[in-house]
Design an enzyme around this catalytic site. Structure first.
Site, short mmCIF file in Angstrom:
data_model
loop_
_atom_site.label_atom_id
_atom_site.label_comp_id
_atom_site.label_asym_id
_atom_site.label_seq_id
_atom_site.Cartn_x
_atom_site.Cartn_y
_atom_site.Cartn_z
N GLY A 359 0.83 -1.20 0.00
CA GLY A 359 0.00 0.00 0.00
C GLY A 359 0.85 1.24 0.00
O GLY A 359 2.06 1.18 0.26
N PRO A 360 0.23 2.37 -0.27
CA PRO A 360 0.97 3.64 -0.31
C PRO A 360 1.55 3.98 1.07
O PRO A 360 1.11 3.40 2.08
CB PRO A 360 -0.08 4.66 -0.72
CG PRO A 360 -1.27 3.89 -1.16
CD PRO A 360 -1.19 2.54 -0.57
N PRO A 361 2.50 4.91 1.13
CA PRO A 361 3.08 5.30 2.42
C PRO A 361 2.03 5.88 3.36
O PRO A 361 1.07 6.48 2.91
CB PRO A 361 4.09 6.39 2.05
CG PRO A 361 4.28 6.32 0.59
CD PRO A 361 3.08 5.66 0.01
N LYS A 365 1.03 0.39 7.57
CA LYS A 365 1.69 -0.92 7.45
C LYS A 365 2.64 -1.17 8.62
O LYS A 365 2.56 -2.20 9.29
CB LYS A 365 2.45 -0.99 6.11
CG LYS A 365 1.54 -0.83 4.91
CD LYS A 365 2.28 -1.00 3.60
CE LYS A 365 3.30 0.08 3.33
NZ LYS A 365 2.76 1.42 3.17
N THR A 366 3.52 -0.20 8.85
CA THR A 366 4.47 -0.36 9.93
C THR A 366 3.76 -0.46 11.27
O THR A 366 4.11 -1.27 12.13
CB THR A 366 5.41 0.86 9.99
OG1 THR A 366 5.84 1.15 8.67
CG2 THR A 366 6.58 0.60 10.88
N SER A 682 -3.07 3.14 -18.12
CA SER A 682 -4.44 3.44 -17.72
C SER A 682 -4.88 4.84 -18.07
O SER A 682 -6.03 5.20 -17.86
CB SER A 682 -4.63 3.15 -16.23
OG SER A 682 -3.89 4.06 -15.48
N LYS A 725 -7.73 4.49 -7.14
CA LYS A 725 -8.04 5.57 -8.07
C LYS A 725 -9.38 6.21 -7.72
O LYS A 725 -9.52 7.43 -7.77
CB LYS A 725 -8.09 5.02 -9.50
CG LYS A 725 -6.72 4.66 -10.02
CD LYS A 725 -6.81 4.02 -11.37
CE LYS A 725 -5.43 3.61 -11.84
NZ LYS A 725 -5.48 2.75 -13.01
#
Ligand code: ADP
Length: 793
Positions: A359-361, A365-366, A682, A725
């Site tokens: 996933g994006p920053p 996640k961390t 895309s 998106k």
């Protein structure tokens, strides 16, 4: 070069160099490092005049600036065979001793010592007694070599071949480990017989020490039983070391290592290896360069957590609590994580796939990784794989390399201090994309539960068991992860947050956390929801909440400072005074365009930072059919631009465009934010729309955004990352989104309120796209008339 020839050339007045800790004898060659200014000058003078130089040893090696009185009177004349100037101003010379001399008078001290010398002739005649002494000396020398002195066999042979008594004594002395004073004694013994005698004395002392060593060994061997063997061998080693002048300090150090090895809990074969290295260390003189290499190695070996591990307790309910406590939303993620933990609790080892968070920053996640570690009662460590391009970074370098170290895996484990941490490896999508080497295969070994119980690090040269480590990997994008790694992993997507979710996360988690970190309380600072919304909309443009958190932290810091400076009461930050803290907004909220424009279409793309809204601009000008594409477009994006143009050319007639537009018109397609590289197929239908719009002279509806790949025949193909998106479109205030029909199945993943807010239109063909995206009254079928208007105006 015979002695007589040289002697003839040696002048009586010579430049002189004092030696600190070296004694030179005739007929022997030694390298000389010259650092002191006077000595360098003397060397220069010697080089200018026939290469002869007088060398005398100082009485005290420490004296930096010796005066004539600080030097011995007898020295050795040498010829400089070679001189090498070093960049730091010092010099290195290779000198050969020629003849003994006595200083009779110092003639000058500056800029270098100049002395008048009297050369000493040597009497090399022999008689029976001298012969006998010579033979005895060679014998003893041989014996010393045999007892383990590091004297090579060639040297012994060379000694046996020397016929002049004085020269033999010089030769043997040169190869013994003697102090400068002892060597000077030999230099000053001018009568060969004396010299032989003195040398023999030094040598026999040496032999005695060596024999004592082997005697102890013999005795020990006789007396001891198997279990005592090692103890006695060590005692014996100590005795020898003491005789050789090894210090107590060194012994203490060796004992300390022994203790550490015994306590480290390393497996038997590794322990054996460690002891072998320690044995080598014990035998080395303290100053040997290799000792530090061995020490570093032993430090690494003994510092690893071979047995240390955290007691794990896993209780799914409390794990759920821990995950919920720190994280809002992320329901799917939490569910998958709990399933994973449940499976783990049923099996002993870390079997099964590795978790991979994609996933994006700033999407947590961390933070979820940390929560997993906490709920398992394990340590948490992180390591970034980004930019890693060499296997050695994972596995380390062999010890034969200077400055070698273990690889990053072992370093991290050593830092963690336990053998079962939760080990997060960030940026697996940025690994091994280089020609210099491929760390992927090493990583595979690390992550594979079948192999990682004996992970080989090149530096350690011993296997380490990683099978109890819980590995989690993270990535911003799924596609660039090497397929071999992807196969091993169970991917969990972190899609990014909607505006409402961000607001909630900020209010519930980020603000309290930052207040706390900056020493503030809710009584001191209140950040209103209007301010948070404003930050989310106009100061950050991201899928995660990292910049949001950063901006909140910036406000907290400023307020903390005011409080320290004496501000009383509560500070309120709202959308009205937000600029005082964060400056003017960085982004505009909503759609970029105020009105429907010709040649400007809104597209949706997927970048590392999550989904994003882009604008594609096209213009035409008179020319010869050239096409320029700008805005740092990647190859795939360029290709889809060409596909779009080809589609429009073949369908020019139906679109109401003059089919020969290519002969009279140049096209320029630009995707702003030119500094950011963009790629992927895309944006195909978006580019086609903006080009068609400009050629038809028909505006694009500003509230419509679209995503989809275009084929030459005008079909719309599905794309990846739909959810990200659409979240981006929602953030940007888009009303209608055109998506490929085949992507409709992905809509399930979208939060309901986003689905409700957006008018999502599935499309299959470009005709449908144009119909929805181009301004009303512009539909292709009525294009002909407009074309007429367009050309006349
Ligand atoms: P990543 O590792 O995905 O880049 P982080 O885990 O570092 O992101 O998250 C950035 C910050 O946002 C952290 O302070 C984290 O606690 C916070 N955060 C992210 N997602 C959530 C969430 N769902 N609930 C609460 N805080 C979150």
């Amino acid at each position: 070069m015979s002695q007589t020839d040289d002697r003839d050339e040696i002048p009586e007045i010579l430049p002189l160099i004092p030696l600190r800790d070296l004694t030179l004898f005739p007929n022997l060659v030694v390298p000389l490092f010259v650092g002191r200014e006077r000595s360098i000058e003397a060397l220069e003078e010697a080089m200018r005049k026939g290469h002869a130089v007088a060398l005398v040893t100082q009485r005290e090696a420490e004296t930096q600036d010796p005066s004539p009185g600080d030097m011995y009177e007898i020295g050795c004349v040498a010829t400089v065979m070679q001189e090498l100037k070093l960049p730091d101003g010092t010099a290195k010379a290779l000198v050969e001793g020629v003849q003994r001399f006595r200083v009779t008078e110092f003639l000058q001290e500056d800029p270098y010592f100049l002395a008048r010398v009297e050369l000493i002739e040597e009497d090399e005649r022999t008689d029976t007694e001298i012969e006998a002494r010579m033979r005895a000396l060679v014998q003893d020398f041989e014996k010393a070599a045999g007892l383990g002195k590091p004297i090579p066999q060639e040297v012994v042979v060379a000694a046996a071949g020397i016929e002049e008594p004085g020269r033999l004594a010089d030769f043997v002395t040169f190869h013994l480990h003697l102090s400068v004073e002892d060597k000077q004694q030999i230099l000053e013994a001018l009568r060969p017989k004396d010299r032989l005698e003195k040398t023999a004395r030094f040598l026999s002392k040496e032999v005695e020490i060596l024999e004592l060593g082997s005697k102890i060994q013999d005795r020990v061997k006789d007396q001891m039983s198997e279990t005592q063997r090692e103890y006695f061998l060590r005692e014996q080693l100590k005795a020898i070391q003491q005789e050789l002048g090894q210090t107590d300090e060194q012994q203490a150090e060796i004992e300390e290592y022994e203790e550490k090895i015994a306590q480290s809990g390393m497996p038997e074969d590794v322990e054996e290896k460690a002891r072998k290295e320690l044995g080598r260390l014990a035998k080395m003189p303290a100053a040997a360069a290799e000792t530090s290499v061995i020490r570093t190695y032993l430090d690494w070996l003994t510092g690893l957590p071979w047995r240390v591990q955290d007691e794990e307790h896993l209780d799914l309910e409390s794990a759920q609590d821990v995950l919920d406590e720190d994280h809002y939303g992320l329901e799917k993620v939490k569910e998958r994580v709990l399933e994973y933990l449940a499976v783990h609790s049923l099996t002993d080892k870390m079997r099964g796939p590795i978790l991979c968070f994609v996933g994006p920053p700033g999407t947590g996640k961390t933070s979820i990784g940390r929560a997993i570690a906490r709920s398992l009662n394990r340590k948490f460590i992180r390591m970034s794989l980004g930019g890693m391009r060499d296997e050695a970074e994972i596995r380390g370098h062999r010890r034969t390399y200077v400055g070698a170290l273990p690889g990053r895996i072992i370093q991290s484990i050593s830092q963690a201090g336990t053998r079962n941490p939760v080990f997060m490896m960030d940026e697996v999508d940025k690994v091994g994309m280089d020609f210099r080497g491929d760390p992927t295969s090493a990583l595979l070994e690390v992550l594979d539960p079948e192999q990682n119980d004996s992970f080989q690090d090149h530096y350690l040269e011993a296997p380490f068991d990683l099978s109890d480590v819980m590995f989690i990997t993270t990535a911003n994008l799924l596609d660039p992860i090497p397929p071999a790694l992807k196969d091993r992993m169970e991917v969990i997507h972190f899609p990014g947050y909607t505006e409402e979710e961000k607001l909630h996360i900020a209010r519930k988690y980020l603000v309290p956390k930052q207040l706390d970190e900056n020493g503030l309380t809710p009584g001191k600072l209140d950040i209103a929801d209007t301010a948070l919304t404003e930050i989310i909309r106009r100061y950050t443009r991201e899928a995660g909440v990292r910049n949001l958190e950063r901006d909140i932290a910036a406000i907290c810091r400023q307020v903390a400072r005011k409080v320290v400076e004496g501000r009383k009461g509560k500070t309120r930050v709202s959308s009205r005074n937000l600029t005082d803290y964060l400056g003017p907004p960085k982004f505009s909220y909503g759609l970029a365009e105020e009105n429907d424009e010709v040649g400007v279409a809104t597209g949706l793309v997927w970048t590392e930072a999550g989904g994003d809204v882009i604008v594609v601009e096209a213009t035409k000008m008179p020319g010869k059919g050239e096409v320029s594409l700008t805005g740092q477009l990647g190859d795939v994006m360029r290709e889809s631009a060409h596909a779009a143009i080809s589609y429009i050319r073949t369908n020019a007639e139906t679109l109401g465009i003059s089919p020969d537009f290519t002969e009279s018109t140049d096209l320029h397609v630009h995707v702003p934010a030119a500094a950011i590289p963009k790629d992927g197929p895309s944006a195909g239908i978006t580019m086609a729309t903006s080009i068609a719009s400009v050629l038809m002279g028909c505006p694009v509806r500003r509230e419509v955004a679209m995503t989809g790949e275009i084929t030459l025949r005008g079909h719309v193909l599905p794309i990846g990352g739909l959810k990200e998106k659409l979240l981006a479109a929602h953030r940007a205030g888009v009303e209608t989104v055109l998506i490929p029909k085949e992507n409709v199945k992905d809509l399930e993943l979208l939060p309901e309120h986003v689905r409700d807010d957006l008018d999502i239109v599935p499309v299959e063909t470009m005709a449908q796209v144009f119909k929805r995206a181009l301004a009303a009254g512009c539909a292709p079928k009525r294009a002909k008339k407009r074309k007429a208007r367009g050309t006349s105006g």
